[in-house]
Design an enzyme around this catalytic site. Structure first.
Site, mmCIF file in Angstrom:
data_model
loop_
_atom_site.group_PDB
_atom_site.id
_atom_site.type_symbol
_atom_site.label_atom_id
_atom_site.label_comp_id
_atom_site.label_asym_id
_atom_site.label_seq_id
_atom_site.Cartn_x
_atom_site.Cartn_y
_atom_site.Cartn_z
ATOM 1 N NE ARG A 154 -2.107 -1.993 3.202
ATOM 2 C CZ ARG A 154 -1.801 -3.294 3.275
ATOM 3 N NH1 ARG A 154 -2.235 -4.121 2.353
ATOM 4 N NH2 ARG A 154 -1.058 -3.767 4.239
ATOM 5 C CD GLU A 212 1.987 -5.926 13.543
ATOM 6 O OE1 GLU A 212 1.042 -5.541 12.851
ATOM 7 O OE2 GLU A 212 3.165 -5.594 13.309
#
Length: 187
Positions: free
Chosen positions: A75, A112
């Protein structure tokens, strides 16, 4: 959310923060259980909103303050290309491992929810070029740190780092210190 909502904050002001917040969708349990993915595709699909977001990035950094915009896959490519076009700057993709056809520099990092590697062509940056790095989301800071490292190892001078959305509770901004992070929305 409205711009009067004190919970809607960002480095380009509450109006831009509310714009990003209103054009993003939370997707629970993606890419794995327990993770809430912030989907910014509706923001990209709305021409008026996307233009205002790109304008806010350009206004923050100032046209002429960078020579190249580097976008982090995937993105970040969209944002980088739009900012580069709006300012007449060049654009460089920072890719996931194995996607580039020529000799590349690489940097690995922890996410994460896993691990990954980014790459950039070895000759992507001209020594001394000022590089604005952009991405969609700042989470733990691993992706951003790897991207900034690649720019510098490639000879570019990082002059700014912008994200559309910062997940403040994951403290990625602290990992990038003393660099300045420009986040349009921080949640």
């Amino acid at each position: 959310m409205t711009s009067e909502n004190p919970a809607v904050t960002g480095d380009s002001g509450p109006e831009v923060a509310a714009l990003v917040a209103g054009a993003s969708i939370d997707v629970p349990d993606f890419p794995k259980p327990g993770v809430v993915f912030k989907d910014l595709m509706p923001l990209f699909a709305d021409g008026a909103v996307f233009r205002r977001v790109v304008d806010a990035i350009v206004a923050y950094h100032g046209a002429g303050s960078f020579d190249v915009v580097a976008g982090v896959e995937a993105r970040g490519f969209v944002v980088a290309a739009a900012v580069a076009y709006a300012t007449g700057a060049g654009v460089v993709p920072i890719r996931k491992a194995g996607k580039l056809p020529r000799k590349a520099l690489s940097a690995s990092y922890a996410l994460e929810y896993g691990e990954a590697t980014l790459e950039v062509h070895e000759d992507a940056f001209v020594a001394g070029h000022r590089v604005l790095v952009v991405d969609d989301v700042l989470a733990t800071g691993g992706t951003a740190a790897a991207a900034l490292e690649l720019v510098e190892r490639g000879g570019g001078e990082v002059c700014g780092f912008t994200v559309l959305l910062e997940l403040g509770f994951l403290h990625g901004r602290e990992k990038l210190s003393p660099r300045t992070v420009h986040a349009l929305l921080t949640v």
